[in-house]
Design a protein around this motif. Structure first.
Motif, PDB file in Angstrom:
ATOM      1  N   THR A   3       0.809  -1.220   0.000  1.00 26.02           N
ATOM      2  CA  THR A   3       0.000   0.000   0.000  1.00 26.02           C
ATOM      3  C   THR A   3       0.844   1.273   0.000  1.00 26.02           C
ATOM      4  O   THR A   3       0.452   2.266  -0.608  1.00 26.02           O
ATOM      5  CB  THR A   3      -0.938   0.006   1.216  1.00 26.02           C
ATOM      6  N   GLN A   4       1.984   1.243   0.640  1.00 21.15           N
ATOM      7  CA  GLN A   4       2.838   2.436   0.681  1.00 21.15           C
ATOM      8  C   GLN A   4       3.367   2.775  -0.717  1.00 21.15           C
ATOM      9  O   GLN A   4       3.402   3.943  -1.105  1.00 21.15           O
ATOM     10  CB  GLN A   4       4.003   2.236   1.653  1.00 21.15           C
ATOM     11  N   LEU A   7       0.518   4.360  -2.660  1.00 22.81           N
ATOM     12  CA  LEU A   7       0.328   5.767  -2.275  1.00 22.81           C
ATOM     13  C   LEU A   7       1.390   6.659  -2.891  1.00 22.81           C
ATOM     14  O   LEU A   7       1.090   7.743  -3.406  1.00 22.81           O
ATOM     15  CB  LEU A   7       0.362   5.913  -0.754  1.00 22.81           C
ATOM     16  N   GLU A   8       2.638   6.223  -2.872  1.00 16.90           N
ATOM     17  CA  GLU A   8       3.723   7.008  -3.455  1.00 16.90           C
ATOM     18  C   GLU A   8       3.546   7.169  -4.966  1.00 16.90           C
ATOM     19  O   GLU A   8       3.809   8.238  -5.513  1.00 16.90           O
ATOM     20  CB  GLU A   8       5.068   6.355  -3.146  1.00 16.90           C
ATOM     21  N   LYS A  11       0.754   9.713  -5.643  1.00 15.59           N
ATOM     22  CA  LYS A  11       1.266  11.064  -5.419  1.00 15.59           C
ATOM     23  C   LYS A  11       2.250  11.466  -6.512  1.00 15.59           C
ATOM     24  O   LYS A  11       2.279  12.616  -6.943  1.00 15.59           O
ATOM     25  CB  LYS A  11       1.911  11.160  -4.046  1.00 15.59           C
ATOM     26  N   THR A  16      -3.572  13.455  -6.345  1.00 18.09           N
ATOM     27  CA  THR A  16      -3.633  13.757  -4.928  1.00 18.09           C
ATOM     28  C   THR A  16      -4.964  13.369  -4.308  1.00 18.09           C
ATOM     29  O   THR A  16      -5.003  12.826  -3.202  1.00 18.09           O
ATOM     30  CB  THR A  16      -3.369  15.257  -4.700  1.00 18.09           C
ATOM     31  N   ALA A  19      -5.050   9.675  -3.854  1.00 21.22           N
ATOM     32  CA  ALA A  19      -4.137   9.249  -2.795  1.00 21.22           C
ATOM     33  C   ALA A  19      -4.739   9.496  -1.420  1.00 21.22           C
ATOM     34  O   ALA A  19      -4.670   8.626  -0.543  1.00 21.22           O
ATOM     35  CB  ALA A  19      -2.801   9.966  -2.930  1.00 21.22           C
ATOM     36  N   LYS A  20      -5.350  10.642  -1.224  1.00 21.74           N
ATOM     37  CA  LYS A  20      -5.951  10.950   0.067  1.00 21.74           C
ATOM     38  C   LYS A  20      -7.109  10.008   0.379  1.00 21.74           C
ATOM     39  O   LYS A  20      -7.251   9.528   1.500  1.00 21.74           O
ATOM     40  CB  LYS A  20      -6.440  12.402   0.096  1.00 21.74           C
ATOM     41  N   TYR A  22      -7.635   6.985  -0.897  1.00 20.65           N
ATOM     42  CA  TYR A  22      -7.109   5.637  -0.732  1.00 20.65           C
ATOM     43  C   TYR A  22      -6.504   5.473   0.659  1.00 20.65           C
ATOM     44  O   TYR A  22      -6.708   4.454   1.321  1.00 20.65           O
ATOM     45  CB  TYR A  22      -6.064   5.351  -1.810  1.00 20.65           C
ATOM     46  N   GLU A  23      -5.792   6.487   1.104  1.00 14.86           N
ATOM     47  CA  GLU A  23      -5.191   6.450   2.436  1.00 14.86           C
ATOM     48  C   GLU A  23      -6.280   6.389   3.509  1.00 14.86           C
ATOM     49  O   GLU A  23      -6.148   5.667   4.498  1.00 14.86           O
ATOM     50  CB  GLU A  23      -4.320   7.683   2.632  1.00 14.86           C
ATOM     51  N   LEU A  26      -7.673   2.898   3.610  1.00 10.83           N
ATOM     52  CA  LEU A  26      -6.765   1.958   4.255  1.00 10.83           C
ATOM     53  C   LEU A  26      -6.855   2.029   5.772  1.00 10.83           C
ATOM     54  O   LEU A  26      -6.567   1.045   6.456  1.00 10.83           O
ATOM     55  CB  LEU A  26      -5.320   2.223   3.824  1.00 10.83           C
ATOM     56  N   SER A  27      -7.246   3.173   6.296  1.00 10.36           N
ATOM     57  CA  SER A  27      -7.321   3.326   7.746  1.00 10.36           C
ATOM     58  C   SER A  27      -8.609   2.738   8.337  1.00 10.36           C
ATOM     59  O   SER A  27      -8.736   2.681   9.551  1.00 10.36           O
ATOM     60  CB  SER A  27      -7.197   4.801   8.119  1.00 10.36           C
TER      61      SER A  27
END
Length: 75
Positions: A3-4, A7-8, A11, A16, A19-20, A22-23, A26-27
């Motif tokens: 996942t990291q 995200l990278e 971005k 953007t 990415a936000k 998706y992040e 994930l939480s």
């Protein structure tokens, strides 16, 4: 792919909004995660909204309006 890295890459591609969102997805706890189709639709919509928001902000800045109107969006 983890996942990291995803995200990278989002971005790096200047996605953007995606990415936000998706992040944020994930939480979430495992039992609240959306299925693949809903997740793709959700992050795509987030990118569209983010681009519209940034475009609006750019036009407001260039327009030099006499009164400043602020509106907050939760992206």
């Amino acid at each position: 792919m983890n996942t990291q890295n995803t995200l990278e890459q989002l971005k790096g591609l200047k996605l953007t909004g995606m990415a936000k969102r998706y992040e944020a997805a994930l939480s979430l706890p495992v039992h609240e995660i959306e299925d693949v189709h809903s997740l793709i639709a959700m992050i795509t919509q987030a990118e569209v909204e983010y681009r519209e928001y940034t475009r609006t902000q750019k036009y407001l800045k260039v327009s030099k309006l006499r009164y400043r109107i602020t509106r907050r969006y939760n992206l």
